[in-house]
Design a protein around this motif. Structure first.
Motif, PDB file in Angstrom:
ATOM      1  N   SER A  78      22.392  32.786  29.879  1.00 15.65           N
ATOM      2  CA  SER A  78      23.755  32.681  30.618  1.00 15.65           C
ATOM      3  C   SER A  78      24.163  33.784  31.396  1.00 15.65           C
ATOM      4  CB  SER A  78      24.654  32.085  29.539  1.00 15.65           C
ATOM      5  OG  SER A  78      24.655  33.127  28.266  1.00 15.65           O
ATOM      6  N   LEU A 116      23.134  34.279  35.265  1.00 17.75           N
ATOM      7  CA  LEU A 116      23.950  33.582  36.000  1.00 17.75           C
ATOM      8  C   LEU A 116      25.082  34.130  36.623  1.00 17.75           C
ATOM      9  CD1 LEU A 116      23.869  30.014  34.158  1.00 17.75           C
ATOM     10  CD2 LEU A 116      22.466  30.726  35.951  1.00 17.75           C
ATOM     11  N   ALA A 176      25.433  26.761  39.954  1.00 17.22           N
ATOM     12  CA  ALA A 176      26.232  27.406  38.594  1.00 17.22           C
ATOM     13  C   ALA A 176      27.638  28.075  39.082  1.00 17.22           C
ATOM     14  CB  ALA A 176      25.471  28.444  37.989  1.00 17.22           C
ATOM     15  N   ILE A 223      30.953  28.031  31.880  1.00 18.05           N
ATOM     16  CA  ILE A 223      30.111  27.961  32.924  1.00 18.05           C
ATOM     17  C   ILE A 223      29.649  26.432  33.249  1.00 18.05           C
ATOM     18  CG2 ILE A 223      27.414  28.467  33.501  1.00 18.05           C
ATOM     19  CD1 ILE A 223      27.431  30.785  31.407  1.00 18.05           C
ATOM     20  N   ILE A 255      27.149  23.714  35.435  1.00 13.34           N
ATOM     21  CA  ILE A 255      26.130  23.469  36.257  1.00 13.34           C
ATOM     22  C   ILE A 255      26.501  22.026  37.077  1.00 13.34           C
ATOM     23  CG2 ILE A 255      23.794  23.087  36.107  1.00 13.34           C
ATOM     24  CD1 ILE A 255      24.586  25.928  35.175  1.00 13.34           C
TER      25      ILE A 255
END
Length: 579
Positions: free
Chosen positions: A328, A331, A347, A354, A356
């Motif tokens: 994570s 990202l 992302a 977060i 996606i």
């Protein structure tokens, strides 16, 4: 012991000393100092412990309590000082404090001091002193069976993959079964206070352990014993261990351990991707929960995995896999990442969350032996790609030909002018395709076969194109009504013309029907349909009627091929001659 035995207010103390087999020890030469609880003090203890009397406490329970009241020296009240700690025969210290004229030993008050005995001194107190005990060790417990797994020592590494279950708990093992309470902290934050044996860090109900599902990572567990419940009374020594939880399972084995990923496992098996996702990697998998799959089934109008084919599942599952190890922390907002399916995922950051595509990461960075798993709350659906366009005969619903950029479609060469165009996608479960014609929105089609001019379950609607230039655009989406992930735009430009040959042109004109009949009878269709160039002087039907009258016949049927051929050829010149 003689003094205690002669005082009725110490009868319970004497009964306890006898049961604990400490009479000889307390009657020895000494010197000793005894803090002697009254009968009232013992009755308060019985109430706190939920027992009726000494008969319900064992020798093992009584011995540490009683030894905690004895100092191996002769200590008068005048020898005591505020804040003084004194070691007991049990081992743990008692603490002396002064409150005005009163002396306190831990939380109890000395109500009569300095009673001399032949082997030391007695101080009468109003509460039984309860030692807090010591945390001797920690034990990892199987919360499904409530059985011990292993003791956990400082620096240990616990491999989840080597255990029979991921439903765990940790018990603090104390040297006193009547320790009042234990306060637990995990990674520096208060976890809970347990007031009853077995002192489970993640709680229990009478020895039925609650479940703890540890994430992989480093942990520091601290336990502090107290002599009374709710972390009150005497505080015992802190016990701290640091340990790590790892999972040597590969991604598929990790999913098998999680009951909330059972539908994902079922899908992976049906799509025959077990070996691919168990390989060395590294891989990153965005793993949808069972609830996420159920939402997908509802959106697709199916009951479950059994209603989806391997061909449908494979691209969906591969769209959840990145061929690299992505934590994570790797990202960034707006980052695109290529998947094993081919299409990118995006992302985005929303506060602390977060995302996606449209899904939210609800558990990040679950480490496997061959990569990382991030648990998400929606199934990611790739939008697919528009591979080509096909021209359709809307009368027969059959394909005519593929249309490529720059093509010229000659209406005159087709069997029909009733047409449609289909967008061919690489995923039969593409959610929708949005069409635009010459820059203007045409329609959005939510179901295969994704017809630009609509259809009813594969029965194509009719489009009667005019002769002109066209630009057709199609954009795939992962959900219906042009929602979800947007796939790559596909655009072609083509031209519709109507360039019939001489025979086709005559056939299109109702005023030249007798000429067409004559050409067919004379066997001249191929000759007059050839590349040419030719120039034809085409008599009208009225002109033929005049000829029939002059010849005294009724029509073409009265003239032979041999008679018609020279007449017709007399109307044809080689070359293109304009007026």
């Amino acid at each position: 012991m003689d003094i205690a035995s002669g005082n009725e207010d110490f009868s319970i103390l004497v009964e306890a000393v006898v049961k604990a087999e400490l009479v000889a020890a307390l009657s020895g030469e000494g010197p000793l100092t005894v803090f002697a609880p009254t009968n009232a003090a013992f009755r308060n203890l019985f109430e706190a412990l939920g027992v009726q009397g000494i008969e319900e406490l064992s020798r093992e329970q009584l011995t540490p309590i009683l030894l905690y009241h004895v100092i191996g020296a002769n200590v008068l009240s005048t020898d005591l000082s505020n804040g003084q700690k004194a070691g007991t025969l049990f081992g743990n210290d008692v603490t002396i404090t002064f409150q005005g004229d009163h002396i306190r030993v831990n939380s109890s008050r000395v109500i009569q001091a300095d009673i001399s005995a032949s082997n030391g001194t007695i101080h009468v107190i109003d509460q039984v002193l309860i030692p807090a005990g010591n945390i001797e060790s920690f034990t990892l417990v199987n919360a499904e069976t409530d059985e011990d797994i292993i003791n956990i020592n400082d620096g240990d590494i616990i491999d989840i993959a080597s255990l029979e279950t991921t439903k765990l708990n940790i018990r603090a093992n104390v040297d006193l079964v009547n320790t009042g309470s234990i306060k637990f902290e995990l990674n520096g934050a208060k976890l809970r206070t347990e007031n009853l044996f077995p002192y489970a860090a993640f709680s229990d109900s009478n020895g039925d352990y609650n479940e703890w599902h540890p994430e992989t990572g480093d942990y520091t567990l601290t336990a502090t014993p107290f002599s009374f419940k709710n972390a009150r009374g005497v505080e015992g020594p802190v016990k701290t261990i640091s340990f790590s939880v790892v999972n040597s399972a590969n991604i598929v084995e990790l999913a098998l351990q999680n009951p909330n990923l059972s539908i994902l496992v079922e899908a992976v098996i049906k799509a025959e991707l077990v070996d691919a996702l168990s390989a060395e990697g590294p891989l990153t998998v965005f793993a949808p929960t069972n609830a996420a799959f159920r939402n997908l089934f509802e959106a697709l109008g199916v009951q479950g995995i059994e209603d989806l084919s391997r061909e449908q599942l494979t691209p969906i599952l591969l769209y959840h896999v990145i061929g690299a190890n992505v934590l994570s922390t790797d990202l960034s907002n707006g980052q695109k990442a290529g998947t094993l399916f081919g299409n990118d995922i995006i992302a985005t950051f929303q506060g602390a969350h977060i995302r996606i595509n449209d899904s939210r990461v609800i558990q990040a960075d679950v480490i496997a032996s061959n990569g990382t798993v991030h648990v998400i709350d929606q199934v990611l659906i790739p939008a697919g790609n528009i591979e080509s366009f096909t021209l359709i005969n809307a009368e027969t619903d059959e394909d005519i030909m593929d249309i490529n950029d720059g093509d010229i479609i000659n209406i005159a060469s087709l069997e029909t002018t009733k047409l449609n165009i289909r967008a061919n996608v690489d995923l039969v479960n593409t959610g929708s395709v949005k069409f635009a014609l010459n820059g203007a929105k045409l329609r959005t089609e939510n179901k295969f076969p994704y017809a630009a001019f609509s259809d009813s379950n594969g029965d194509y609607n009719e489009w009667h194109p005019e002769t002109t230039d066209y630009t057709l655009s199609a954009t795939p989406f992962s959900f219906s009504n042009a929602r979800g992930v947007e796939g790559p735009l596909k655009t072609i430009s083509f031209t519709v013309v109507n360039n019939p040959n001489i025979v086709q042109l005559a056939q299109q004109s109702p005023n030249l029907s007798i000429l067409v009949e004559a050409v067919i009878k004379a066997g001249l269709v191929d000759a007059l349909s050839a590349a040419g160039p030719l120039t034809v002087f085409a008599p009208t039907d009225a002109a033929f009627h005049n000829l029939f009258e002059a010849l005294g016949v009724q029509g073409i049927e009265d003239l032979s091929s041999e008679q018609l051929t020279p007449i017709l050829l007399y109307h044809v010149l080689n070359g293109q001659i304009l007026s």
